[in-house]
Structure formats: structure tokens, C-alpha cells
Design an enzyme around this catalytic site. Sequence first.
Site, PDB file in Angstrom:
ATOM      1  N   SER A 173     132.459 -95.483 -55.998  1.00 20.06           N
ATOM      2  CA  SER A 173     132.774 -96.046 -57.301  1.00 20.06           C
ATOM      3  C   SER A 173     133.960 -95.313 -57.941  1.00 20.06           C
ATOM      4  O   SER A 173     135.072 -95.430 -57.456  1.00 20.06           O
ATOM      5  CB  SER A 173     131.519 -96.005 -58.177  1.00 20.06           C
ATOM      6  OG  SER A 173     131.697 -96.818 -59.300  1.00 20.06           O
ATOM      7  N   HIS A 375     125.636-102.336 -56.173  1.00 21.85           N
ATOM      8  CA  HIS A 375     126.373-101.102 -56.455  1.00 21.85           C
ATOM      9  C   HIS A 375     125.541 -99.845 -56.186  1.00 21.85           C
ATOM     10  O   HIS A 375     126.059 -98.838 -55.736  1.00 21.85           O
ATOM     11  CB  HIS A 375     126.812-101.128 -57.926  1.00 21.85           C
ATOM     12  CG  HIS A 375     127.987-100.260 -58.223  1.00 21.85           C
ATOM     13  ND1 HIS A 375     129.259-100.535 -57.769  1.00 21.85           N
ATOM     14  CD2 HIS A 375     128.101 -99.096 -58.919  1.00 21.85           C
ATOM     15  CE1 HIS A 375     130.094 -99.594 -58.183  1.00 21.85           C
ATOM     16  NE2 HIS A 375     129.411 -98.710 -58.887  1.00 21.85           N
TER      17      HIS A 375
END
Length: 402
Positions: A173, A375
Site C-alpha cells: 500500500s 486490500h
Amino acid sequence: MCLLIYFNIFSIAFFGSIQAQRSFDDNSIDPDLLLDLDVLLKKHGYPVETHEIKTDDGYLLTIFRLPHGKNGSGVNPRPILMMHGMFGTAYNFVYTEYFNMSKAGYFADHGYDVWLGNARGTTYGRKHVKLHPKNADFWKFSYHDIGLHDLPATVDYILNVTGRNSLFYIGHSQGGTIFYVLASLRPEYQKKFAQVSLTAPAGFMAHYQMTRIKAVSRHHRTLYELALKTNNMEFPPSWLNFPGILSSLCVGTVMESFCQRAFINFNGEDSGELDMKIFPMLIHSLTTTSVMQNLHYAQNINAEKFRQWDHGKEKNLEIYGQAEPPEYPVEKIEVPVRIYYGCNDKMAAEGDQEEMCRVLKNCTTHKMGNPKWNHFDFLFSKNFEKVLFEPMIKHIDTYELS
Ligand SMILES: *[C@@H]1O[C@H](CO)[C@@H](O)[C@H](O)[C@H]1NC(C)=O
Ligand SMILES: *[C@@H]1O[C@H](CO)[C@@H](O)[C@H](O)[C@H]1NC(C)=O
Ligand SMILES: *[C@@H]1O[C@H](CO)[C@@H](O)[C@H](O)[C@H]1NC(C)=O
Ligand SMILES: *[C@@H]1O[C@H](CO)[C@@H](O)[C@H](O)[C@H]1NC(C)=O
């Protein structure tokens, strides 16, 4: 990226707690959770070193190293640096019930010299030669600064200690964002990365799908002014002791499964792969961030671009010589990059990952097989070994270090 994760879990936890009764005594909490990262890894059989590095703008960062795996040094372990996402720390790479199944442990056991970096502002980055974290000036940074100062300081330190000219890199990320920032704005650093593996990296934002965060992002300017005016540049402010509150509400209480649902639902649909046994670890290791880090993502979500900090038209003209902030010139990046993404990732969405890979000079993508991969699966999946670690190591092993 995770601007609302706290709000989301917190609001649910808070309203739930009105009826909830605390149903545990502190003895029921896994004692491992109270250990520092290095102590914890040592307890599970890994060699760990702790290093402190200083950035060129005065931040002092503690980073960890597993020079080899449990069974001693293999032949010439190859250095690999892992950088966490926003609200995370090096701890992100040691989650899981079995430490040999954490990214750090697994790579150390498979011939790598593993370095776990920590960005400024995290639990392991709250020191500065002059500034104190109670001081708002300590928090005046965004991921731009992490990419331009923390990352090169960490890379140079590792290359110096290991006597190598290059290393491997894994970023999750924001760990991907900071690589894009450094490699595009200081291309001379590119030769220090032999190969780069990014999991759900945050770059382009045209396909961002978290509607609530999008709605908040529209107000980035107002939020910034508010933060400046009230001198609250840390998010959430540490006086709130947010991880502490969450942990006393959500860990080992009747609220636990409620909190877990809130967390899973945060990113949309459940992939079925999240390992909820490590939920307490997740809560325990949450860290605070700078308001600017969050708002820089908010600016980009709003602009649907990957750009430098937006100071407003007038100041942009003064600083950048143009009314809009410049985009990061990622087309300059020639390092071999492999982007791992999930189709159910509403933050680092498929369309943006494929677009980034088209723009980078030497990039391939790896789409995760489970169509609901999201995610957080990159941090907490139960099935890491087969679906992520094995293909990743196989790919990295095709590259040589200089
Ligand atoms: C370490 O050595 C032990 C005993 O030889 C073996 O059982 C274990 O699988 C080895 N672990 C790794 C990660 O190589
Ligand atoms: C990790 O350790 C667990 C428990 O000791 C064992 O069952 C598992 O096979 C190990 N995994 C790897 C990848 O070595
Ligand atoms: C590299 O390591 C040496 C010896 O530990 C030290 O004196 C030197 O300052 C280091 N250089 C950098 C750039 O960190
Ligand atoms: C990408 O990098 C690898 C390793 O350096 C190299 O062999 C390959 O030719 C590069 N591909 C392109 C398209 O530049």
C-alpha cells in the site's frame, strides 16, 4: 488510505459498548501481544537485530533485521526490505499465528536477509533530533517525505551494512507509494533496487471506490485548515489512545466478533481468507499517522491523480511554478516492478494498478486468484504460502543482485 478505518470500527465499537459488558480479565489476552516486536520474534526462534537510523531531516527510525531464518544462515542471504502501509508498522510483516508463515519469517527461512523498515510517525519512528511528537511540527510530513527521506536513508543504511550495491524490496500500500515517490523524483536511486514487489500499492486514484472516504476527501482543504488551527497534526491524536480504547473494547470481550465484522466489512466483501485469530495483533499494532499523510491521499482521491501536495493555487505557483501540483513522473521508473493486486480491493483498484503498470517502464502484474481478494488479504490471509509467498519468491529468485 485508511482514513475511515478508525471511525468505522470506533463508531461500531462505541455504540455496541453501550450494552456490552466486559467479559474478560487481562489474563485472557495472549501475552505475546504485550511483547515488543524483536522480543516476540526471538521468542519464536528467529534471530533479530534492532538498528536505529537517522534521516537527513532528523527523524530517528528503529528498523528490524532477521539476518537469516530459524535454522541458521544459508548461503549468502540476499537483503530484502519490507515497508508497511499507512497505520501499519514492521509488525504488519510478522502477523499470523505461526511466525514461520509471516512474510518476515518465511523469507528469512527461504534464504533472505530480511529488513523491516518503519516510517516516521509510527510506533518505531517517534523520535527526532530536535522535534518532539507532542509538537505539531513533528507531524508536518506526508508520504512524500517518507519517500524522499526515510526510504533512501533505510536503503543506504542496509546497503552499507551488507556491503551490497542493491537490494530487493516489498512494499504494501503506502509502501508502494513511497517507492514511486523516490524512484520517480530521485531516479539515481533506481539502481539500488534489483527488483520490487508491490502488494496493493497506492498510486493512481482514478478508480478508487470507497465512497465514504471519497465523500470526506472532498473536504481536504477544510480539514487541513482545521488541523493547523487546532495544532492537531497527528491522526488520530495520541492523547486519544485509540489503539488502547479499541483493544479494551474489542479484544477478548463480547464485542470481539462485532469488531471483526466491522473490520472485514470495511473493505466491502469478505474474501473468506482473513485470519481472524490475529485480530488482536492487528488492534495492538495500530499506529498513528500524520494528518497530512491522510490528506495527501485525500487530495489525490479527489483529483483522481497521483500528484505532489496541493498547497492551493497561489502557493502552488510559487512552489511548483504552476497552478496545479505536478504529477509524480512515474514514467521514469525503469526498475523491474511486479504489482500484486486483488480484484476486490476498493482502495488500490484493478484499473489503477493496470494503468500504473502500463506507465512504468518494466512492470508486470499478478492478479490474485480469489476474485474477492481485498486490500487486507495481503496482510492477513490464511493462505499466504501457496497464493502469495511461493509465486513471489519464485519470481524474485529470477533476479540477481548487483
Ligand atoms: C529447521 O530444522 C528442523 C530440524 O532439522 C526441521 O525440522 C525444520 O523443518 C527446519 N525448519 C526450516 C524452516 O528449515
Ligand atoms: C510453520 O509451523 C507450523 C507449526 O509448527 C507448521 O505446522 C507449518 O508446517 C510450518 N510452515 C512452514 C511453511 O514451515
Ligand atoms: C557506513 O558504515 C560505516 C561503518 O559502520 C560508517 O562509518 C559510515 O558512516 C556509513 N555510511 C553511511 C552512508 O551510512
Ligand atoms: C526488465 O528488467 C529485466 C532485468 O533487469 C531485464 O532483463 C529486461 O530486459 C527488462 N525489460 C524491459 C522491457 O526493459
